[in-house]
Design an enzyme around this catalytic site. Sequence first.
Site, PDB file in Angstrom:
ATOM      1  N   GLU A 207       0.891  -1.172   0.000  1.00  0.00           N
ATOM      2  CA  GLU A 207       0.000   0.000   0.000  1.00  0.00           C
ATOM      3  C   GLU A 207       0.919   1.209   0.000  1.00  0.00           C
ATOM      4  O   GLU A 207       1.563   1.513   0.997  1.00  0.00           O
ATOM      5  CB  GLU A 207      -0.925  -0.034   1.223  1.00  0.00           C
TER       6      GLU A 207
ATOM      7  N   CYS B  88      -2.076   8.560   3.509  1.00  0.00           N
ATOM      8  CA  CYS B  88      -1.924   8.298   2.078  1.00  0.00           C
ATOM      9  C   CYS B  88      -3.148   8.649   1.250  1.00  0.00           C
ATOM     10  O   CYS B  88      -3.013   9.061   0.101  1.00  0.00           O
ATOM     11  CB  CYS B  88      -1.550   6.828   1.870  1.00  0.00           C
TER      12      CYS B  88
END
Length: 479
Positions: free
Chosen positions: A245, A279
């Site tokens: 990720e 993020c």
Amino acid sequence: MDMFIDGAWRPAMAGARQNVTAPATGEVFDTVPAGDAADADIAIQAAARAFESWKHVPMVERVRIQKACAQAMRDNAELVGTTLNKELGRPLLACVAEITRSADLLDVYAEEGLRLTATMSIASGPGEKTVVTRDPLGVVVAITPFNYPVTLLMFKLGAAVIAGCTMVAKPAEDTPLSTLMLAEIFHKAGLPAGVFNVVTGRGRGIGAAMIEHPVPRKIAFTGGTAAGKAIAAAATGTMKRVTLELGGQSAAIVCADADLEKATSAIARHGFANSGQFCYRVNRVYVERPVYEDFLARLTDKAAKLTLAPAGDDGDLGPLVNEKIYSNSEVQVADAREKGAKIVLGGDRKTGTGFDDGFYFPPTIIADATHDMLVLTEETFGPVLGICVVDDAFEALRLANDNRYGLAGFVFAGDLAKGLTLCEGMEVGSVWLNDIHRSSHYVPFGGMKESGVGREKGRYGVESYLEYKTMYLSYEVAK
């Protein structure tokens, strides 16, 4: 604090240590071992020994233990949250909330474990059966970042442990203490020795040694895209699975018929949470021209009400975790200024009593941003939003997709059909329409393009720690 390996605390073999610094004050308030390849091997071997027994533990017992760990997290949320507050700088209430919400994810993974099944084909001939089952992968290496160190660890640990895997985790150098505390808490709650081990050190030392070690079967990593690419390349040497990720540069599209009050509230809340250090935050916003000035005024008003929390005091946003992360915001603002953008809010480091010793950057809004500016093309990981005017929502969609990242997207539109069409067109792993909620524990989370490989959360996360196995059975048919 030392490393936690095989159910016990232990220093680095070489005796080296590294500092843990409070970002709000610059104070070194603890140290942890600076581990190396020898320490990585000790932890991995402990996890390998534990795997031989843990993989045979019945699912119902794994579930019981994992739920006990989740409850132990809740019982110790204030204690762990206080440590997280000191090592990360985020306000205390948000740190405690991270602990309790992460405990909820452990429970979700436990429930998904109970739903795992094998299948048996009914198309086999007489005296034959074909069974498709799933085995745990084995030892897993988890490498986690500083920004949500507990949540992003639980993304991996909860899925791996319920699947029957064991883990060696390496937390970020900035925030190792909360992860180390949880290792002991889980062990006391009943997780057997060696199932969850935590090592500390620098990524290019102990992290690289774990990735290249022949025993682990999977690397689970959350962090920057460049590091993720290096991990993926290194993992091919032993054909390890990876879940990556990685970075995000998430775009929001605001149509002329959008509810501007809801859109600006959601974007201000989401774009500046954790001082922008996550993020899938809103990084850039494309606004249709008829509502551009109104949108900008409302967003600026809401963001201006967010307060910075100086050392020893309360507020909405804490400092950035270190100078490297801080510099992203400073560089992007300078780049936008030089190229003609307007800084309508913030834009300069916060100084003064309570701020001078930390890397404080206020909520910053860059108006009239264009695609030759870093704020619309590169991840910021700070409290800076770039706002770009467009003449058409589908021009916004083209610009949103013209990016190497594809983690998340956001659409605000009054016309539901148009909004859904824009959502379907966004090249991202998750997209929100007309509001921004926390990502759900029950659905897949991950990115497209250079934002990563694989998915976490829910059953999708558990399945990524399992390997399919087909068994062909033959027997004499009774007559």
